[in-house]
Motif scaffolding. Sequence first.
Motif, PDB file in Angstrom:
ATOM      1  N   LEU A   9       0.828  -1.204   0.000  1.00  0.00           N
ATOM      2  CA  LEU A   9       0.000   0.000   0.000  1.00  0.00           C
ATOM      3  C   LEU A   9       0.860   1.252   0.000  1.00  0.00           C
ATOM      4  O   LEU A   9       0.574   2.211  -0.719  1.00  0.00           O
ATOM      5  CB  LEU A   9      -0.936  -0.007   1.216  1.00  0.00           C
ATOM      6  N   ARG A  10       1.937   1.251   0.782  1.00  0.00           N
ATOM      7  CA  ARG A  10       2.857   2.408   0.777  1.00  0.00           C
ATOM      8  C   ARG A  10       3.469   2.608  -0.602  1.00  0.00           C
ATOM      9  O   ARG A  10       3.655   3.727  -1.061  1.00  0.00           O
ATOM     10  CB  ARG A  10       3.947   2.214   1.816  1.00  0.00           C
ATOM     11  N   GLU A  13       0.835   4.194  -2.793  1.00  0.00           N
ATOM     12  CA  GLU A  13       0.678   5.606  -2.426  1.00  0.00           C
ATOM     13  C   GLU A  13       1.840   6.443  -2.931  1.00  0.00           C
ATOM     14  O   GLU A  13       1.657   7.569  -3.397  1.00  0.00           O
ATOM     15  CB  GLU A  13       0.545   5.743  -0.907  1.00  0.00           C
ATOM     16  N   ARG A  14       3.053   5.900  -2.845  1.00  0.00           N
ATOM     17  CA  ARG A  14       4.241   6.627  -3.304  1.00  0.00           C
ATOM     18  C   ARG A  14       4.156   6.898  -4.804  1.00  0.00           C
ATOM     19  O   ARG A  14       4.467   7.984  -5.276  1.00  0.00           O
ATOM     20  CB  ARG A  14       5.491   5.813  -2.970  1.00  0.00           C
ATOM     21  N   LEU A  16       1.376   7.048  -6.614  1.00  0.00           N
ATOM     22  CA  LEU A  16       0.299   8.020  -6.856  1.00  0.00           C
ATOM     23  C   LEU A  16       0.722   9.439  -6.491  1.00  0.00           C
ATOM     24  O   LEU A  16       0.336  10.393  -7.156  1.00  0.00           O
ATOM     25  CB  LEU A  16      -0.967   7.622  -6.085  1.00  0.00           C
ATOM     26  N   ARG A  17       1.502   9.592  -5.416  1.00  0.00           N
ATOM     27  CA  ARG A  17       1.990  10.927  -5.052  1.00  0.00           C
ATOM     28  C   ARG A  17       2.927  11.475  -6.122  1.00  0.00           C
ATOM     29  O   ARG A  17       3.022  12.675  -6.315  1.00  0.00           O
ATOM     30  CB  ARG A  17       2.717  10.881  -3.715  1.00  0.00           C
ATOM     31  N   GLN A  23      -2.201  14.581  -9.802  1.00  0.00           N
ATOM     32  CA  GLN A  23      -2.270  15.678  -8.830  1.00  0.00           C
ATOM     33  C   GLN A  23      -2.886  16.928  -9.453  1.00  0.00           C
ATOM     34  O   GLN A  23      -3.693  17.609  -8.825  1.00  0.00           O
ATOM     35  CB  GLN A  23      -0.873  16.000  -8.276  1.00  0.00           C
ATOM     36  N   ASP A  95       4.181  12.213   9.241  1.00  0.00           N
ATOM     37  CA  ASP A  95       4.158  11.682   7.880  1.00  0.00           C
ATOM     38  C   ASP A  95       5.538  11.222   7.456  1.00  0.00           C
ATOM     39  O   ASP A  95       5.688  10.179   6.824  1.00  0.00           O
ATOM     40  CB  ASP A  95       3.648  12.726   6.884  1.00  0.00           C
ATOM     41  N   GLU A  99       6.652   7.297   6.471  1.00  0.00           N
ATOM     42  CA  GLU A  99       7.223   6.914   5.173  1.00  0.00           C
ATOM     43  C   GLU A  99       8.548   6.197   5.334  1.00  0.00           C
ATOM     44  O   GLU A  99       8.932   5.400   4.500  1.00  0.00           O
ATOM     45  CB  GLU A  99       7.399   8.149   4.296  1.00  0.00           C
TER      46      GLU A  99
END
Length: 101
Positions: A9-10, A13-14, A16-17, A23, A95, A99
């Motif tokens: 999941l991390r 998310e990384r 997608l960021r 964005q 945060d 990470e």
Amino acid sequence: MDGRERVELRGIERVLRGDHVLQLRLRLLGLCLRGRAWDVLRGVRPRIVLALALLSLGLLAAGLGTSEAPFLWIFTGCWALTLTIAFAVLCACADGRREEE
């Protein structure tokens, strides 16, 4: 979730960021996960929070010493700003630690 699922999941998310097109689209739709104000507050350093806290204490002392309302109102605004920025700095630190794990 177990450890493997959290790691995956991390990673998602990384990715997608890092997707700047996503964005931009989210920002244009007003659905950005982080607003511009949050991005600004994230760049604030703890020294600024300390300076605002000291300024707030100085205003409090001046307000209590003179018993004038403007000092107390300015203190109230400065203290609220200090607490808001301190909360944002703590969230940014949390945060960062999340990470790193």
